[in-house]
Design a protein around this motif. Structure first.
Motif, PDB file in Angstrom:
ATOM      1  N   THR A   1       0.862  -1.184   0.000  1.00 14.99           N
ATOM      2  CA  THR A   1       0.000   0.000   0.000  1.00 14.99           C
ATOM      3  C   THR A   1       0.904   1.242   0.000  1.00 14.99           C
ATOM      4  N   SER A   2       0.338   2.385   0.349  1.00 12.17           N
ATOM      5  CA  SER A   2       1.142   3.609   0.418  1.00 12.17           C
ATOM      6  C   SER A   2       0.488   4.571   1.417  1.00 12.17           C
ATOM      7  N   PRO A   3       1.158   5.668   1.771  1.00 11.41           N
ATOM      8  CA  PRO A   3       0.539   6.588   2.734  1.00 11.41           C
ATOM      9  C   PRO A   3      -0.737   7.236   2.172  1.00 11.41           C
ATOM     10  N   LYS A   4      -1.549   7.741   3.090  1.00  9.92           N
ATOM     11  CA  LYS A   4      -2.859   8.290   2.697  1.00  9.92           C
ATOM     12  C   LYS A   4      -2.780   9.320   1.583  1.00  9.92           C
ATOM     13  N   LYS A   5      -1.775  10.207   1.682  1.00 10.97           N
ATOM     14  CA  LYS A   5      -1.688  11.294   0.683  1.00 10.97           C
ATOM     15  C   LYS A   5      -1.498  10.729  -0.738  1.00 10.97           C
ATOM     16  N   LEU A   6      -0.771   9.611  -0.841  1.00 11.91           N
ATOM     17  CA  LEU A   6      -0.579   9.016  -2.171  1.00 11.91           C
ATOM     18  C   LEU A   6      -1.808   8.210  -2.586  1.00 11.91           C
ATOM     19  N   LEU A   7      -2.419   7.553  -1.603  1.00  9.17           N
ATOM     20  CA  LEU A   7      -3.627   6.768  -1.910  1.00  9.17           C
ATOM     21  C   LEU A   7      -4.762   7.655  -2.400  1.00  9.17           C
TER      22      LEU A   7
ATOM     23  N   ASN B   1      12.429   2.762   8.280  1.00 12.78           N
ATOM     24  CA  ASN B   1      12.135   3.769   7.248  1.00 12.78           C
ATOM     25  C   ASN B   1      10.674   4.260   7.323  1.00 12.78           C
ATOM     26  N   ILE B   2      10.526   5.529   7.655  1.00 17.11           N
ATOM     27  CA  ILE B   2       9.173   6.060   7.873  1.00 17.11           C
ATOM     28  C   ILE B   2       8.431   6.356   6.565  1.00 17.11           C
ATOM     29  N   LEU B   3       9.117   6.200   5.461  1.00 17.41           N
ATOM     30  CA  LEU B   3       8.449   6.456   4.175  1.00 17.41           C
ATOM     31  C   LEU B   3       7.838   5.181   3.579  1.00 17.41           C
ATOM     32  N   LEU B   4       8.208   4.035   4.159  1.00 17.35           N
ATOM     33  CA  LEU B   4       7.887   2.767   3.511  1.00 17.35           C
ATOM     34  C   LEU B   4       6.455   2.253   3.742  1.00 17.35           C
ATOM     35  N   PHE B   5       5.895   2.527   4.894  1.00 21.87           N
ATOM     36  CA  PHE B   5       4.516   2.105   5.226  1.00 21.87           C
ATOM     37  C   PHE B   5       4.287   0.614   4.951  1.00 21.87           C
ATOM     38  N   ASP B   6       5.167  -0.171   5.524  1.00 18.52           N
ATOM     39  CA  ASP B   6       5.127  -1.620   5.331  1.00 18.52           C
ATOM     40  C   ASP B   6       4.107  -2.211   6.332  1.00 18.52           C
ATOM     41  N   PRO B   7       2.991  -2.716   5.867  1.00 20.24           N
ATOM     42  CA  PRO B   7       1.922  -3.110   6.805  1.00 20.24           C
ATOM     43  C   PRO B   7       2.254  -4.381   7.595  1.00 20.24           C
ATOM     44  N   ILE B   8       1.982  -4.334   8.875  1.00 18.96           N
ATOM     45  CA  ILE B   8       2.216  -5.480   9.754  1.00 18.96           C
ATOM     46  C   ILE B   8       1.352  -6.662   9.328  1.00 18.96           C
ATOM     47  N   SER B   9       0.140  -6.397   8.886  1.00 21.45           N
ATOM     48  CA  SER B   9      -0.762  -7.490   8.477  1.00 21.45           C
ATOM     49  C   SER B   9      -0.155  -8.302   7.327  1.00 21.45           C
ATOM     50  N   ARG B  10       0.625  -7.643   6.467  1.00 24.52           N
ATOM     51  CA  ARG B  10       1.256  -8.337   5.343  1.00 24.52           C
ATOM     52  C   ARG B  10       2.449  -9.171   5.813  1.00 24.52           C
ATOM     53  N   VAL B  11       3.277  -8.553   6.653  1.00 24.75           N
ATOM     54  CA  VAL B  11       4.519  -9.230   7.063  1.00 24.75           C
ATOM     55  C   VAL B  11       4.227 -10.377   8.042  1.00 24.75           C
ATOM     56  N   ALA B  12       3.186 -10.189   8.859  1.00 24.43           N
ATOM     57  CA  ALA B  12       2.898 -11.194   9.894  1.00 24.43           C
ATOM     58  C   ALA B  12       1.952 -12.290   9.411  1.00 24.43           C
ATOM     59  N   ARG B  13       1.439 -12.168   8.192  1.00 26.48           N
ATOM     60  CA  ARG B  13       0.404 -13.113   7.749  1.00 26.48           C
ATOM     61  C   ARG B  13       0.929 -14.562   7.753  1.00 26.48           C
ATOM     62  N   GLU B  14       0.016 -15.499   7.887  1.00 24.67           N
ATOM     63  CA  GLU B  14       0.308 -16.942   7.887  1.00 24.67           C
ATOM     64  C   GLU B  14       1.390 -17.324   8.905  1.00 24.67           C
TER      65      GLU B  14
ATOM     66  N   ILE C   1       1.572   2.336  -4.677  1.00 23.74           N
ATOM     67  CA  ILE C   1       2.304   1.369  -3.865  1.00 23.74           C
ATOM     68  C   ILE C   1       3.726   1.910  -3.692  1.00 23.74           C
ATOM     69  N   VAL C   2       4.311   1.630  -2.513  1.00 23.68           N
ATOM     70  CA  VAL C   2       5.628   2.198  -2.229  1.00 23.68           C
ATOM     71  C   VAL C   2       6.666   1.091  -2.140  1.00 23.68           C
ATOM     72  N   SER C   3       7.822   1.353  -2.745  1.00 25.85           N
ATOM     73  CA  SER C   3       8.886   0.351  -2.694  1.00 25.85           C
ATOM     74  C   SER C   3      10.233   1.016  -2.463  1.00 25.85           C
ATOM     75  N   GLU C   4      11.140   0.239  -1.881  1.00 30.44           N
ATOM     76  CA  GLU C   4      12.508   0.729  -1.777  1.00 30.44           C
ATOM     77  C   GLU C   4      13.203   0.590  -3.115  1.00 30.44           C
ATOM     78  N   ASP C   5      14.370   1.157  -3.172  1.00 30.35           N
ATOM     79  CA  ASP C   5      15.199   0.999  -4.350  1.00 30.35           C
ATOM     80  C   ASP C   5      16.086  -0.230  -4.101  1.00 30.35           C
ATOM     81  N   GLY C   6      15.541  -1.408  -4.331  1.00 26.60           N
ATOM     82  CA  GLY C   6      16.264  -2.631  -3.995  1.00 26.60           C
ATOM     83  C   GLY C   6      16.957  -3.264  -5.183  1.00 26.60           C
TER      84      GLY C   6
END
Lengths: 374, 260
Positions: free
Chosen positions: A142-148, A261-274, A155-160
């Protein structure tokens, strides 16, 4: 003429990251997913924005969509026109698309956080052109409210970096590695220095009821456990593998900064799922603790991460019955049947010994959102 | 997994797994008596587990039917009742073969609705929920349907085999990858649910041998055919659509009446 790529799984990696690294001038993107809401928006708009974080700001990239289909409509895809297929739908969902994979003859790139999936697919579909990939990146779904507000699909991603097993021809910013190097270095580092502390941050974050990983990392108690588990893994990897210590140190530091990273908005529900998948015997939690014990490193912080996974509550999660299992089984049985530990092995004994104490600590964390004091 | 039967499922899991401890404690086990043939034996572990299960389930106030307890035939008229088998595969158990199970099932309106089966020596425990999901060691299971030619078949045979049953065994054995008689019906059915077998069948098996496992198999997506012979006994075929159909076709000679 542009070639066609099918991306199965339009989540964080599929929608957020792959279109950043793949050459947009050379490829048309076909997205396949199960989420009808996302599919509806993709079909309607025919484009979306993905934001890459560079130098503490967002860089916008417009992604054009050729087509978006539900997983049940896979048979509508004209297979002969496909040049590549990327999988990022989660290892448990692969069985639902096996019929499609059997039909195609294009290279299949598996971005599934599990090298075993590659063997399984190869075995079933009898196609040798299946390759493992390790996206070394955190992408939010997802992304922060202002972008949504501007774009619901943003959607927000790092430069990986995207590491792919040598073999297929892919146009884009991709690093190809020999399979053994990919598995030994990139996958080991990702599994233990990324996946382990990342999911621990998520489970602890869910206890204090915050939404994003960076919010969890702002809690001193949680930050210490996450950094502690990172150090435990770092020590174990240095003892266990002949991977450059400088590389491991660099990787660990990079990961901790990513989590914060405060710009990433990585949701806990996604990382913790299953959580049950994350508690698999050779996986990021139990496997990590075993690796520590094997190398003589006491996994004090990883144990806290494991117990926080037991306590994960999300009624929408596929593994939401973990709560029921916890309530109906004694620790001895839970360790044997759910975690697959042998009775009397070190981790079994440790968990039985520490469970109540850690649980009490985590309940305090939940109740008072304890912070600096600890 | 919030549903009205959550508490019953919790109880089921708790009691079944606690009962399995009696086995893992490895106390002395003796054959106490035989109920007919030399295979229908009862050990002190059967009775100990039976006592434990009954004590635990009594709190639910639902009547209990057990292999090891004399029960009035009136229980079969009840709308809802537990069916327990303290050790399914006792002969295997006393001979140190790992193929035995502890099984609890709930019969509701003549349907096998809930089940919990523990295979202690295989470190496996199965249960299902009333929202039609089955689990092995906490992981969701889904039966994948295959053709009989690619199938291993589990078989439950009577103590005294008829020639017709042997003929059928031979036919199914030749049509498939092989027929296995493991000695535990509930294990056969659970292994069918997880695709270790693709189908299993049995004639004149006792209701306590199948009650828990058939509930699990149904929720995993298996096709199930049942023919009730009496209150206590039934014939069953369970597994992949094609394999079940083929076994039914081949067993016409032995099975009279309609399957449900």
């Amino acid at each position: 003429m542009k070639r066609n790529i099918v991306i199965i799984g339009a989540g964080a990696i599929g929608r957020g990251y792959l279109p950043i690294v793949l050459d947009n001038n050379k490829y048309n993107f076909f997205f396949i997913d199960q989420n009808r809401k996302i599919l509806g928006l993709l079909k309607k708009k025919k484009y979306y924005f993905t934001y890459i974080i560079k130098n503490n700001s967002y860089i916008k990239k417009k992604i054009l969509i050729k087509s978006a289909l539900h997983i049940n409509q896979l048979d509508q895809l004209k297979i002969k026109d496909l040049s590549l297929c990327f999988l990022c739908i989660g290892p448990r969902n692969i069985k639902n698309i096996i019929f499609f994979l059997k039909k195609i003859n294009t290279p299949i790139i598996v971005c599934e956080n599990d090298p075993e999936t590659v063997h399984e697919i190869k075995k079933i579909i009898k196609n040798k052109k299946v390759f493992f990939a390790v996206p070394d990146v955190i992408t939010s779904n997802t992304s922060p409210k202002k972008l949504l507000k501007k774009d619901k699909l943003s959607i927000v991603s790092e430069d990986g970096e995207l590491f792919v097993e040598k073999g297929p021809k892919i146009f884009g910013q991709i690093k190809f590695l020999q399979k053994k190097d990919l598995l030994k270095i990139q996958w080991t580092a990702k599994l233990y220095l990324h996946n382990t502390p990342h999911c621990i941050a998520a489970y602890l974050g869910s206890i204090i009821n915050v939404k994003y990983i960076h919010e969890a990392m702002q809690n001193e108690f949680i930050r210490k456990i996450v950094e502690g588990s990172m150090n435990e893994m770092l020590k174990s990897l240095k003892l266990n593998w002949d991977i450059s210590h400088n590389f491991l140190e660099w990787y660990a530091q990079k990961e901790i900064s990513r989590f914060k990273n405060i710009l990433l908005f990585d949701p806990i529900s996604r990382v913790a799922r299953e959580p049950l998948r994350k508690l698999e015997i050779n996986g990021r939690l139990i496997g990590a603790a075993q690796l520590c014990l094997y190398n003589g490193v006491f996994p004090n912080n990883i144990l806290k991460g494991i117990v926080s996974a037991f306590m994960f509550e999300n009624h929408n999660d596929t593994d939401n019955h973990i709560e029921l299992l916890q309530n109906s089984m004694c620790p001895e049985q839970f360790n044997k049947y759910i975690l697959g530990l042998r009775s009397g092995e070190p981790l079994d004994l440790l968990l039985k010994d520490r469970l109540n104490q850690i649980r009490k600590e985590l309940i305090l964390l939940k109740k008072f959102k304890i912070n600096e004091k600890y | 997994m919030k549903n009205t039967n959550d508490n019953l499922i919790k109880k089921l899991i708790k009691i079944t797994l606690e009962a399995s401890k009696i086995i893992s404690d490895k106390k002395q086990n003796d054959v106490l008596y035989s109920k007919g043939s030399k295979r229908e034996i009862v050990t002190n572990h059967d009775l100990e587990i039976n006592k434990f299960l009954i004590k635990g389930l009594k709190k639910t106030k639902i009547p209990i039917l057990s292999e090891e307890k004399k029960t009035s035939n009136l229980i079969y008229n009840k709308k809802i009742f537990w069916v327990i088998d303290p050790i399914d595969g006792t002969v295997n158990y006393i001979n140190n073969s790992p193929n035995f199970a502890i099984s609890i099932g709930l019969v509701n309106n003549k349907k096998f609705t809930l089940g919990c089966v523990c295979l202690p020596a295989h470190s496996q425990f199965y249960f299902n929920t009333n929202n039609e999901k089955s689990y092995l060691n906490g992981n969701l299971i889904k039966h994948e349907h295959k053709k009989i030619s690619n199938s291993l078949i589990g078989v439950s045979l009577n103590s005294f085999l008829s020639d017709k049953e042997m003929m059928l065994f031979k036919k199914i054995n030749n049509l498939s990858l092989g027929c296995l008689r493991t000695g535990s019906t509930s294990m056969n059915i659970c292994w069918t649910a997880i695709n270790r077998f693709q189908a299993s069948y049995g004639f004149n098996v006792k209701i306590w041998d199948v009650a828990g496992a058939l509930a699990i198999a149904r929720s995993s997506g298996c096709k199930i055919l049942i023919k009730q012979n009496s209150d206590k006994t039934l014939n069953f075929i369970v597994g992949s659509n094609n394999a079940v159909k083929e076994i039914l076709k081949q067993s016409k000679k032995f099975i009279y009446g309609k399957y449900n």
